[in-house]
Enzyme design. Sequence first.
Site, PDB file in Angstrom:
ATOM      1  N   THR A 187     -10.793   1.329 -17.380  1.00 21.82           N
ATOM      2  CA  THR A 187     -10.118   0.356 -16.531  1.00 21.82           C
ATOM      3  C   THR A 187     -11.127  -0.226 -15.555  1.00 21.82           C
ATOM      4  O   THR A 187     -12.294   0.171 -15.525  1.00 21.82           O
ATOM      5  CB  THR A 187      -8.972   1.015 -15.735  1.00 21.82           C
ATOM      6  N   TYR A 195     -12.478  12.789  -5.137  1.00 25.02           N
ATOM      7  CA  TYR A 195     -11.559  12.478  -6.231  1.00 25.02           C
ATOM      8  C   TYR A 195     -11.045  13.766  -6.882  1.00 25.02           C
ATOM      9  O   TYR A 195      -9.847  13.917  -7.135  1.00 25.02           O
ATOM     10  CB  TYR A 195     -12.291  11.603  -7.243  1.00 25.02           C
ATOM     11  N   LYS A 213      -7.181  14.971  -6.923  1.00 24.19           N
ATOM     12  CA  LYS A 213      -6.480  15.174  -8.189  1.00 24.19           C
ATOM     13  C   LYS A 213      -6.008  16.617  -8.352  1.00 24.19           C
ATOM     14  O   LYS A 213      -4.976  16.882  -8.983  1.00 24.19           O
ATOM     15  CB  LYS A 213      -7.388  14.764  -9.353  1.00 24.19           C
ATOM     16  N   ASP A 242       0.847  -1.185   0.000  1.00 19.57           N
ATOM     17  CA  ASP A 242       0.000   0.000   0.000  1.00 19.57           C
ATOM     18  C   ASP A 242       0.885   1.238   0.000  1.00 19.57           C
ATOM     19  O   ASP A 242       1.500   1.575   1.012  1.00 19.57           O
ATOM     20  CB  ASP A 242      -0.887  -0.036   1.251  1.00 19.57           C
ATOM     21  N   ILE A 243       0.922   1.961  -1.115  1.00 25.67           N
ATOM     22  CA  ILE A 243       1.804   3.127  -1.204  1.00 25.67           C
ATOM     23  C   ILE A 243       1.271   4.295  -0.374  1.00 25.67           C
ATOM     24  O   ILE A 243       1.995   5.277  -0.159  1.00 25.67           O
ATOM     25  CB  ILE A 243       2.053   3.559  -2.671  1.00 25.67           C
TER      26      ILE A 243
END
Length: 312
Positions: free
Chosen positions: A208, A174, A178, A75-76
């Site tokens: 995706t 989101y 971003k 998990d980054i």
Amino acid sequence: MTLPLEGLSAVVTGAGRGLGRAEAMELARLGAAVVVNDYGQPGRDGSGAASAGPAELVAEEIRAAGGKALAHSGDIADFARAGELVRLAVTEFGKLDILVNNAGILRDRMVFSMAEDEWDSVIRVHLKGHFNTTRFAAAHWRERSKAAGAAVYGRIVNTSSEAFLAGSAGQPNYAAAKGGIVGLTTSTALALAKYGVTANAICPRARTRMTEDVFAGFERPDEGLDPLAPEHVAPLVGYLASPAAAKVNGQLLVVHGGMVAIVERPRVRATFDSKQDTFTYDELDALLTPHYDGRPPGETFAAAEVLGLRRA
């Protein structure tokens, strides 16, 4: 023939599937040794036998094609695991040259319905995840540059979104994450330029697993490459990671369907000066109200027109 990324090493986060996978494959095709990161863990198949996780499967694809690749399942958004990821690239390949931050999740909901954890989880994975890996990569490049007494080679490609540019109403978490990534990118670009490092952000449009609901109304063509295929995005990432892009820094680019658009930086539209030490309410009313009366209804800082960009 020497490949553009020959002798360079890269980390790609969220690369077990979709956009990250296409980017990792492209970097490897261009000659880079790649650490493929994905949160998905190894598991068991239907027969109970051990099965590789998504990161290892992509790494195997790269190696089968003649490239160099390692897998990292972690998990980054976890600060320590992000440091481990960067150290893995340095340990195994001698150095890190390219960082592609792609990992992300969606928790779409209108702002008046959003739960706290839906906000926190998206900000954590996208924005904190981008910071975590950038922090460790930046420290690596700074240390190398100081030791060498000269600039080194470093490339960061971050993943923003048209949701930030256009102000997606159903994605406040989101869009905020971003937008934060763009701020992180421009700050990083200025901070690391003297070390030989560039940082740029892309706004990709791709079909995706994460975005299948978003693009559910966009039909796939009967023939040819899907305009929303991740393969349209990966070449730009390869270019930004290459020596050819040395003068591209602190930029934001939209990419999809065979099209790349360079987004202009914000410009000052108008300025107003107070006639005394500070503004009064009445003075602001007299200046700003007529200004906005003359602007198009519904216009905001958001650039919704980017959603209409198409290949000519």
